[in-house]
Design a protein around this motif. Structure first.
Motif: not given
Length: 343
Positions: A280-302
């Motif tokens: 089931p964690i595979e779906h959590l990874w998808r949720d995380l990636k979708m949420a993270v890229h809404q923020h449009l991070p500009s560098n790896l630290t961010e």
């Protein structure tokens, strides 16, 4: 001058004409009572006398470019090789002496219930893998909900800085497709990426999320477990009676990893190879990636910071729902006889 086609008379009106004629009324009276032309009354009654029905009969229309035999041959080719292209099907049709357009072939396949769709990427499964998946599903399907809820799920994933493979829609005027505000920025090789290890528990939510520096080897994986697994168990208040899930990656099954798990009395769930659809964690990874890229991070630290923040924001209800899907995943494996499932 364009002649407009008249609308067909509703079926109840046509049936009414037949009923009135059978009761003894003539064409003139029926026409006056129902306010339809006498010619319409006559044609409907003639059709009823000839065919015994007032329903609209199939019309001949334009002859099909593909014969029934030609269509069946194309269907056989598609079922034999679902990855065959329209160009190849067109050549097959020409070889049979029935030259036609690609749109004609597409329409013929649609009539047979076959539609072009994007193929899913799934792990390669051999007979040994499918047998192991079947045995795993049969063994764990009988377990109670209480036993399933004692599993601590874990996995690793990679997140690229600009690497979310999904469509982004914008509102724009014609001719402005390449304006900066209407495009999604990309860089070569995704602009860098991070590797993450994480875990979650059904009732308690997500555990720790760790950013992995450098190449992931067995010694590094053991250190991650040493610093984060037991601490996650403590944070989630699991006690000592839990089962740890991990896949069969070589670093997970390495000698030093097994020794650490044994020395710390960690019960490990025996896991079938090539089975991410069961986790089931595979779906959590998808949720995380979708949420993270809404923020449009500009560098790896961010990117790391946002990942950890969004990981903690995942609600417990989401974790519970995903774990509750585990029996359905097992049943899907049995239904597919060990092959890949929709999960």
């Amino acid at each position: 001058m364009r002649i407009m086609r008249s609308k067909e008379l509703p079926e109840e009106h046509r049936d009414g004409i037949v009923a009135r004629q059978r009761s003894g009324q003539g064409y003139k009276k029926i026409s006056a009572a129902l306010k339809v032309p006498k010619s319409t009354v006559a044609s409907i009654l003639l059709k009823w006398k000839m065919f015994g029905t007032t329903r609209t009969l199939p019309r001949a229309g334009r002859p099909a470019k593909l014969s029934y035999r030609g269509r069946r041959a194309l269907v056989r080719e598609v079922k034999k090789n679902p990855k065959i292209t329209l160009a190849e099907l067109q050549r097959c049709s020409q070889e049979m002496g029935e030259s036609c357009r690609k749109s004609t072939i597409t329409a013929a396949l649609h009539q047979s219930g076959l539609y072009g769709r994007v193929a899913y990427w799934k792990p390669l499964l051999c007979a040994r893998h499918m047998t192991a998946r079947m045995e795993f599903a049969k063994r764990h399907l009988k377990e109670s909900e209480m036993v399933r809820n004692k599993i601590l799920w874990s996995d690793e994933t990679k997140i690229e800085l600009f690497g979310l493979n999904s469509k982004r829609y914008v509102w724009r005027q014609p001719g402005t497709a390449h304006h900066l505000s209407n495009t999604v920025p990309t860089v070569k090789h995704g602009g860098g990426s991070i590797m993450l290890w994480g875990c979650f528990f059904a009732a308690a939510g997500t555990g720790r999320l760790v950013a992995i520096k450098g190449k992931m080897i067995a010694a590094k994986y053991r250190d991650i477990l040493d610093k984060n697994l037991l601490q996650s168990v403590k944070d989630l208040r699991l006690g000592r009676r839990f089962t740890f899930q991990q896949d069969n990656d070589p670093k997970h099954t390495a000698k030093i990893t097994k020794e650490w798990l044994h020395n710390n009395s960690v019960t490990v769930l025996e896991w079938p190879s090539q089975s991410p659809d069961l986790n089931p964690i595979e779906h959590l990874w998808r949720d995380l990636k979708m949420a993270v890229h809404q923020h449009l991070p500009s560098n790896l630290t961010e990117l790391v910071r946002i990942c950890k923040e969004e990981w903690q924001r995942i609600p417990k209800s989401r974790c519970e729902k995903l774990v509750a899907s585990f029996p359905r995943r097992l049943m899907a494996v049995l239904t597919q006889k060990g092959a890949s499932t929709k999960y």
